[in-house]
Design a protein around this motif. Structure first.
Motif, PDB file in Angstrom:
ATOM      1  N   PHE A  49      -6.633   3.190 -23.925  1.00  0.00           N
ATOM      2  CA  PHE A  49      -5.238   2.775 -23.789  1.00  0.00           C
ATOM      3  C   PHE A  49      -4.362   3.945 -23.348  1.00  0.00           C
ATOM      4  O   PHE A  49      -3.470   3.782 -22.516  1.00  0.00           O
ATOM      5  CB  PHE A  49      -4.723   2.210 -25.119  1.00  0.00           C
ATOM      6  N   VAL A  50      -4.640   5.127 -23.869  1.00  0.00           N
ATOM      7  CA  VAL A  50      -3.859   6.306 -23.497  1.00  0.00           C
ATOM      8  C   VAL A  50      -4.107   6.658 -22.033  1.00  0.00           C
ATOM      9  O   VAL A  50      -3.178   7.002 -21.297  1.00  0.00           O
ATOM     10  CB  VAL A  50      -4.196   7.491 -24.424  1.00  0.00           C
ATOM     11  N   LEU A  51      -5.352   6.554 -21.580  1.00  0.00           N
ATOM     12  CA  LEU A  51      -5.657   6.809 -20.168  1.00  0.00           C
ATOM     13  C   LEU A  51      -4.958   5.797 -19.266  1.00  0.00           C
ATOM     14  O   LEU A  51      -4.415   6.156 -18.221  1.00  0.00           O
ATOM     15  CB  LEU A  51      -7.160   6.763 -19.934  1.00  0.00           C
ATOM     16  N   ALA A  52      -4.971   4.520 -19.667  1.00  0.00           N
ATOM     17  CA  ALA A  52      -4.318   3.486 -18.862  1.00  0.00           C
ATOM     18  C   ALA A  52      -2.804   3.704 -18.830  1.00  0.00           C
ATOM     19  O   ALA A  52      -2.166   3.559 -17.782  1.00  0.00           O
ATOM     20  CB  ALA A  52      -4.645   2.108 -19.417  1.00  0.00           C
ATOM     21  N   ALA A  53      -2.210   4.064 -19.953  1.00  0.00           N
ATOM     22  CA  ALA A  53      -0.769   4.327 -20.002  1.00  0.00           C
ATOM     23  C   ALA A  53      -0.428   5.544 -19.141  1.00  0.00           C
ATOM     24  O   ALA A  53       0.587   5.559 -18.444  1.00  0.00           O
ATOM     25  CB  ALA A  53      -0.314   4.548 -21.443  1.00  0.00           C
ATOM     26  N   GLY A  54      -1.266   6.572 -19.175  1.00  0.00           N
ATOM     27  CA  GLY A  54      -1.041   7.753 -18.348  1.00  0.00           C
ATOM     28  C   GLY A  54      -1.135   7.435 -16.864  1.00  0.00           C
ATOM     29  O   GLY A  54      -0.366   7.954 -16.057  1.00  0.00           O
ATOM     30  N   ALA A  55      -2.069   6.558 -16.503  1.00  0.00           N
ATOM     31  CA  ALA A  55      -2.197   6.163 -15.103  1.00  0.00           C
ATOM     32  C   ALA A  55      -0.956   5.393 -14.650  1.00  0.00           C
ATOM     33  O   ALA A  55      -0.456   5.615 -13.544  1.00  0.00           O
ATOM     34  CB  ALA A  55      -3.450   5.319 -14.911  1.00  0.00           C
ATOM     35  N   CYS A  56      -0.452   4.514 -15.496  1.00  0.00           N
ATOM     36  CA  CYS A  56       0.786   3.783 -15.156  1.00  0.00           C
ATOM     37  C   CYS A  56       1.961   4.747 -15.029  1.00  0.00           C
ATOM     38  O   CYS A  56       2.790   4.619 -14.120  1.00  0.00           O
ATOM     39  CB  CYS A  56       1.082   2.726 -16.214  1.00  0.00           C
ATOM     40  N   GLU A  57       2.033   5.688 -15.927  1.00  0.00           N
ATOM     41  CA  GLU A  57       3.113   6.674 -15.880  1.00  0.00           C
ATOM     42  C   GLU A  57       3.043   7.503 -14.600  1.00  0.00           C
ATOM     43  O   GLU A  57       4.061   7.744 -13.950  1.00  0.00           O
ATOM     44  CB  GLU A  57       3.029   7.590 -17.098  1.00  0.00           C
ATOM     45  N   GLN A  58       1.858   7.919 -14.216  1.00  0.00           N
ATOM     46  CA  GLN A  58       1.721   8.736 -13.006  1.00  0.00           C
ATOM     47  C   GLN A  58       2.021   7.936 -11.747  1.00  0.00           C
ATOM     48  O   GLN A  58       2.536   8.483 -10.776  1.00  0.00           O
ATOM     49  CB  GLN A  58       0.326   9.353 -12.928  1.00  0.00           C
ATOM     50  N   ARG A  59       1.730   6.635 -11.769  1.00  0.00           N
ATOM     51  CA  ARG A  59       2.121   5.806 -10.624  1.00  0.00           C
ATOM     52  C   ARG A  59       3.639   5.788 -10.481  1.00  0.00           C
ATOM     53  O   ARG A  59       4.172   5.820  -9.374  1.00  0.00           O
ATOM     54  CB  ARG A  59       1.576   4.394 -10.784  1.00  0.00           C
ATOM     55  N   THR A  60       4.326   5.731 -11.603  1.00  0.00           N
ATOM     56  CA  THR A  60       5.790   5.764 -11.574  1.00  0.00           C
ATOM     57  C   THR A  60       6.284   7.118 -11.081  1.00  0.00           C
ATOM     58  O   THR A  60       7.227   7.186 -10.283  1.00  0.00           O
ATOM     59  CB  THR A  60       6.355   5.477 -12.977  1.00  0.00           C
ATOM     60  N   VAL A  61       5.662   8.186 -11.519  1.00  0.00           N
ATOM     61  CA  VAL A  61       6.047   9.528 -11.074  1.00  0.00           C
ATOM     62  C   VAL A  61       5.854   9.664  -9.568  1.00  0.00           C
ATOM     63  O   VAL A  61       6.722  10.198  -8.856  1.00  0.00           O
ATOM     64  CB  VAL A  61       5.240  10.603 -11.836  1.00  0.00           C
ATOM     65  N   ILE A  62       4.739   9.167  -9.049  1.00  0.00           N
ATOM     66  CA  ILE A  62       4.479   9.230  -7.609  1.00  0.00           C
ATOM     67  C   ILE A  62       5.509   8.411  -6.851  1.00  0.00           C
ATOM     68  O   ILE A  62       6.063   8.861  -5.841  1.00  0.00           O
ATOM     69  CB  ILE A  62       3.052   8.759  -7.297  1.00  0.00           C
ATOM     70  N   ALA A  63       5.801   7.207  -7.338  1.00  0.00           N
ATOM     71  CA  ALA A  63       6.788   6.347  -6.657  1.00  0.00           C
ATOM     72  C   ALA A  63       8.163   7.011  -6.642  1.00  0.00           C
ATOM     73  O   ALA A  63       8.862   6.995  -5.621  1.00  0.00           O
ATOM     74  CB  ALA A  63       6.851   4.989  -7.345  1.00  0.00           C
ATOM     75  N   MET A  64       8.569   7.603  -7.746  1.00  0.00           N
ATOM     76  CA  MET A  64       9.886   8.247  -7.795  1.00  0.00           C
ATOM     77  C   MET A  64       9.919   9.513  -6.945  1.00  0.00           C
ATOM     78  O   MET A  64      10.920   9.824  -6.309  1.00  0.00           O
ATOM     79  CB  MET A  64      10.278   8.561  -9.238  1.00  0.00           C
ATOM     80  N   GLY A  65       8.814  10.252  -6.905  1.00  0.00           N
ATOM     81  CA  GLY A  65       8.759  11.442  -6.058  1.00  0.00           C
ATOM     82  C   GLY A  65       8.861  11.085  -4.585  1.00  0.00           C
ATOM     83  O   GLY A  65       9.601  11.716  -3.829  1.00  0.00           O
ATOM     84  N   LEU A  66       8.137  10.039  -4.176  1.00  0.00           N
ATOM     85  CA  LEU A  66       8.220   9.600  -2.785  1.00  0.00           C
ATOM     86  C   LEU A  66       9.601   9.037  -2.468  1.00  0.00           C
ATOM     87  O   LEU A  66      10.142   9.276  -1.400  1.00  0.00           O
ATOM     88  CB  LEU A  66       7.137   8.565  -2.502  1.00  0.00           C
ATOM     89  N   ARG A  67      10.176   8.283  -3.401  1.00  0.00           N
ATOM     90  CA  ARG A  67      11.509   7.730  -3.195  1.00  0.00           C
ATOM     91  C   ARG A  67      12.525   8.849  -3.010  1.00  0.00           C
ATOM     92  O   ARG A  67      13.372   8.799  -2.118  1.00  0.00           O
ATOM     93  CB  ARG A  67      11.929   6.858  -4.378  1.00  0.00           C
ATOM     94  N   THR A  68      12.421   9.874  -3.822  1.00  0.00           N
ATOM     95  CA  THR A  68      13.353  10.998  -3.711  1.00  0.00           C
ATOM     96  C   THR A  68      13.201  11.696  -2.365  1.00  0.00           C
ATOM     97  O   THR A  68      14.196  12.019  -1.713  1.00  0.00           O
ATOM     98  CB  THR A  68      13.117  11.992  -4.859  1.00  0.00           C
TER      99      THR A  68
END
Length: 87
Positions: A49-68
């Motif tokens: 569950f922690v790995l899956a949550a981390g993967a979701c979090e990193q997808r958000t980080v990538i999306a926000m980095g690209l958006r910026t």
């Protein structure tokens, strides 16, 4: 004047770093979650569950980095100062 500061160079510097750290994190987490038994054994004791949550979090980080990066690039193109007319 707004209370927040403009990103400028720091925004350009931090966004690729966030994307650069996010991609390998998703790859490694996905390898452990969806890989073979050898990958799970090499990871040791981990909570899926922690790995899956981390993967979701990193997808958000990538999306926000690209958006910026995209918004800063658009703002740089739209709001750049016109060149002075040589007299």
């Amino acid at each position: 004047m707004p209370s927040h500061t403009k990103g400028g160079l720091s925004t350009w510097a931090i966004s690729p770093v966030a994307v650069g750290f996010g991609l390998p994190t998703i790859k490694e987490g996905g390898t452990i979650l969806f890989g073979d038994a050898a990958a799970r054994a090499a990871a040791g004791n981990c909570v899926p569950f922690v790995l899956a949550a981390g993967a979701c979090e990193q997808r958000t980080v990538i999306a926000m980095g690209l958006r910026t990066l995209v918004w800063v690039a658009i703002a740089g193109l739209v709001f750049r100062r016109p060149l002075r007319n040589p007299v």
